[in-house]
Design an enzyme around this catalytic site. Structure first.
Site, PDB file in Angstrom:
ATOM      1  N   HIS A 364      42.212  51.376  43.292  1.00 23.51           N
ATOM      2  CA  HIS A 364      42.079  52.061  42.009  1.00 23.51           C
ATOM      3  C   HIS A 364      43.328  51.897  41.154  1.00 23.51           C
ATOM      4  O   HIS A 364      43.253  51.760  39.933  1.00 23.51           O
ATOM      5  CB  HIS A 364      41.797  53.555  42.233  1.00 23.51           C
ATOM      6  CG  HIS A 364      40.390  53.823  42.653  1.00 23.51           C
ATOM      7  ND1 HIS A 364      40.065  54.742  43.624  1.00 23.51           N
ATOM      8  CD2 HIS A 364      39.212  53.286  42.253  1.00 23.51           C
ATOM      9  CE1 HIS A 364      38.760  54.759  43.786  1.00 23.51           C
ATOM     10  NE2 HIS A 364      38.224  53.884  42.971  1.00 23.51           N
ATOM     11  N   ASN A 629      36.041  31.336  41.112  1.00 28.05           N
ATOM     12  CA  ASN A 629      36.825  32.040  42.135  1.00 28.05           C
ATOM     13  C   ASN A 629      36.188  31.886  43.512  1.00 28.05           C
ATOM     14  O   ASN A 629      36.814  31.427  44.469  1.00 28.05           O
ATOM     15  CB  ASN A 629      36.947  33.527  41.791  1.00 28.05           C
ATOM     16  CG  ASN A 629      37.615  33.758  40.448  1.00 28.05           C
ATOM     17  OD1 ASN A 629      38.013  32.820  39.776  1.00 28.05           O
ATOM     18  ND2 ASN A 629      37.742  35.002  40.057  1.00 28.05           N
ATOM     19  N   CYS A 677      32.864  31.281  34.165  1.00 27.86           N
ATOM     20  CA  CYS A 677      33.385  32.642  33.996  1.00 27.86           C
ATOM     21  C   CYS A 677      34.457  32.986  35.029  1.00 27.86           C
ATOM     22  O   CYS A 677      34.871  34.143  35.136  1.00 27.86           O
ATOM     23  CB  CYS A 677      32.257  33.672  34.052  1.00 27.86           C
ATOM     24  SG  CYS A 677      31.390  33.732  35.630  1.00 27.86           S
TER      25      CYS A 677
END
Length: 760
Positions: A364, A629, A677
């Site tokens: 987070h 990726n 992307c």
């Protein structure tokens, strides 16, 4: 031998410092192997020699004084060969050397094993015997095993500076230290360390009985309310900076403190006679142990949230604690395991960078760092964070490096980089409204990858032509349950409205791998090759159909939605997904009366199998989008989040370039639009190669958009195609990268390569 090894490891782990580690190793190995001597020699970069740093059997006064060159004596031979040497009569070997200063007797037998970490010989572990003795295979294996265990300890000591201090005890000035971590949010910052570590220690709370149960209950409730106020204040400070979904994390914290959750457990224990502090510590530590024992990486990371909350409540219970009120103007937040709640104690406007010893790009804190635009490094495991309060550090969010006490020359270099990046950013702003047209007149469309509100606003400010990837899993990650259809619709509608009439490509829920939901744990031995992406959606249509309904309902009246299906690896799963999409569209338009245009549907190409079926997939969809990726990761068999092999990950690898060429050719053969992307699209060199390969839509992080636009406007398509033709014949990624850098680093584009490291 195995039991002896376990004992050695346990004692080494309990050692108070590195010097004691070396003393323990030589003593215990000598004892276990029943030899006359055991010594350890460590490599000193400053003298380019191997130095005797620990011994049991030689003169202890010779420690630190005996230096052997990299090829001197049998120790040098072991180091240069990087393999064990076992000699029954060492004196007869041509490399044998005798050092009288060690006070050694004439040891005849010799067994030496190299200490190697990441291909680098850090030292040599040696045992010797006065009598002629051939060490047997089990003894040789044992010494090699101990050396392998010792390698990690030495590497850690090297990273933390302990090794340097031991090798050079007389040097007063300690040079700068560079600590590697995981680059988690881009940017560079220079600032003063503020260690974020609440003084309250949950493990140090003694078990005490309550003298006055009602007073303890009152004290506990006051501490809980104070903690809740702190969290609500933090939540309020994030309004406008984070979306409602992103701020929902703080609601999770509040619910954990509720009387029906951890708070209720504590109240029950207090009523049974425990003091508030004792009860709270026991409950929190129990929850921490539970989370830490879980196999799922996402849930294990939640242990830090529980522990952080636990310390905060305990600090409020311990009334004597005084909170810090003054902070440096450019502060680097640093701690062992920072969580989002750590922001509660510091003024956000003064935070220049974030560094956490533990955590990953998906923690987070890393998500918040990227959202707020603060350079962030996670996973700096060797960082001696507890000793760095007040130190000046450089945080390089591009490379993941943390530089402590930098030399003035290096500091000035980074200051110049920061200054140049500001100038470059200001200069690039002029391109916001300019088209992305190559030097010879070919147009490319630059889109953005987004998922957070701040990303979206920045994307619009940078002149993005559309959204090539909207990560729908982020709202799912920020909640402690699956979001409802209406909650999803509102989130999706906000982004569709922000970009209208530009296209917003929403990727369906892509969890699994390194993205697990706290309320939907996935336990797998090999998660990247397991249950993830479209596989989960098809196995759980009740989740998939709700998301599809929310997406299409959100697009009503805007009609700028495209749907992207992740992790497609075969034709049947694509057809199954398409069937569910058509089912939802028919339900909404024919049965429920929504006025919606059928969105374009695309497939992500990120699995090698999809590359070899590119034409079959292209025939069935409206567009294709390449996720470089994962495609790179799978083609090269490299987990890019694993620091041991991360250097092998490179999207300019010839195999990757050939796969991308096959994708572009296959899509053209079926007249199907294709975009990229992945992170490769946001790198200047990667963007030039992709353009040459035939891709005309590139989607990237908003922070990279203007930099990519600038270089594409400086390069002609014909020049890029010539470069591609040259590099496609090269044998490795390094050769490709160096050739591209040399060819493209013209004076007018050189500044654009600053921090250009996304693809390798």
């Amino acid at each position: 031998m195995l039991e002896s090894l376990r004992n050695i490891v346990q004692e080494v782990n309990a050692a108070k410092d590195f010097g004691e580690v070396l003393r323990l190793i030589v003593h215990l190995v000598k004892q276990v192997m029943n030899t006359g001597m055991c010594s350890v020699y460590l490599y000193s970069p400053s003298t380019n020699t191997y130095v005797l740093m620990g011994t049991d059997g030689l003169n202890p006064d010779s420690v630190g004084k005996v230096h052997l060159s990299t090829r001197e004596g049998l120790v040098g031979l072991v180091a240069s060969r990087a393999e064990p040497i076992n000699l029954e009569d060492a004196e007869t070997h041509p490399n044998f050397a005798f050092f009288p200063e060690t006070g050694e007797q004439r040891y005849r037998s010799f067994l030496g094993a190299p200490i190697i970490h990441h291909r680098k010989v850090l030292g040599v572990l040696v045992v010797q015997q006065q009598d002629r003795r051939r060490f047997d295979e089990s003894e040789e294996s044992f010494l090699v095993t101990v050396s392998a265990q010792l390698a990690g300890v030495i590497a850690h000591a090297d990273a933390t500076g302990e090794l340097d201090r031991l090798l050079n005890p007389r040097e007063v000035a300690i040079h700068e230290r560079i600590y590697p971590g995981v680059a988690s949010a881009p940017g560079v910052a220079i600032g003063t360390v503020v260690v974020v570590a609440p003084s309250a220690d949950l493990n140090a709370v003694p078990e005490r009985r309550a003298v006055d149960i009602e007073a303890e209950l009152c004290q506990f409730r006051q501490a809980m309310e104070q903690t809740k106020r702190d969290i609500r204040a933090l939540d309020a400070s994030m309004v406008g900076k984070l979306s409602d979904e992103e701020r929902a994390l703080f609601d999770v914290y509040l619910r954990m403190l509720d009387d029906h959750a951890m708070g209720g457990e504590v109240i029950g224990m207090i009523k049974e006679g425990l003091s508030a502090q004792s009860a709270w510590a026991q409950v929190v530590l129990g929850h921490v142990r539970m989370f830490k024992s879980m196999k799922d990486s996402y849930l294990r990371e939640r242990a830090s949230d529980v522990e952080d909350l636990g310390r905060r409540v305990l600090a409020n219970l311990q009334q004597g604690e005084t909170k810090r009120t003054s902070f440096p103007e450019h502060m680097v937040m640093m701690g062992e395991e920072l969580s989002a709640a750590s922001f509660a104690d510091v003024p956000l406007e003064k935070v220049a960078a974030i560094v956490s010893v533990k955590g990953s790009r998906n923690s987070h804190m890393a998500i918040l760092g990227r959202a707020i635009g603060i350079p962030t490094v996670m996973g700096a495991v060797d960082l001696p964070w507890g000793r760095l309060e007040g130190e000046e550090v450089i945080v390089d969010g591009h490379t993941g490096q943390v530089i402590v006490s930098p030399r003035e020359e290096l500091r000035q270099t980074y200051m110049q980089q920061i200054y140049e990046e500001k100038l470059l950013a200001a200069d690039l702003e002029k391109l916001t409204d300019e088209p992305c047209v190559t030097a010879d007149g070919h147009h490319l469309s630059l889109w953005v990858n987004t998922g957070l509100r701040l990303d979206s606003q920045l994307s619009l400010d940078r002149g993005a032509e559309g959204v090539g990837l909207y990560r729908t899993e982020i709202p799912f990650l920020m909640l402690d349950r699956f979001p409802s259809e209406e909650e999803q619709r509102k989130a999706y509608r906000e982004h569709l409205e922000m970009f209208a009439p530009r296209t917003v490509t929403m990727r369906t829920l892509d969890i699994g791998g390194d993205k697990d939901l706290p309320y939907f744990p996935i336990e797998e031995a090999n998660p990247f090759l397991g249950w993830r992406g479209i596989r989960i959606c098809l196995d759980h249509p009740e989740i998939f159909l709700v998301q599809l309904r929310a997406m299409m309902r959100a697009s009503e009246g805007l009609n700028n939605l495209s749907i992207l299906l992740p992790m497609i690896s075969n034709v049947p799963e694509l057809e199954s997904a398409l069937q569910l999409i058509y089912q939802v569209y028919d339900e909404l338009t024919e049965e429920e009366g929504y006025q919606i245009e059928m969105p374009n549907v695309g497939a992500m190409i990120e699995v090698p199998a999809a590359v070899y079926q590119i034409r079959e997939l292209a025939r069935r969809v409206d567009f294709l989008s390449v996720g470089t990726n994962d495609l790179t990761q799978y083609l090269l068999a490299v987990d890019r989040n694993n620091p041991r092999v991360a250097e092998l990950y490179h999207a300019c690898h010839p195999s990757v370039l050939r796969a991308l060429w096959a994708i572009a050719e296959g899509a053209r053969g079926e007249d199907t639009p294709v975009s990229v992307c992945g992170e490769m699209a946001g790198d200047p060199i990667g963007a030039v190669l992709l353009m040459a390969l035939g891709f005309r839509v590139l989607s990237m992080s908003a922070t990279n958009l203007l930099k990519v636009k600038a270089i594409l406007r400086q390069v002609s398509l014909s020049e890029a195609e010539q470069l591609l033709e040259e590099v496609m014949l090269m044998p490795d990624a390094g050769s490709v990268w160096r050739h591209m850098e040399k060819a493209l680093k013209k004076p007018e584009v050189a500044a654009l390569f600053r921090g250009s490291s996304n693809v390798h």
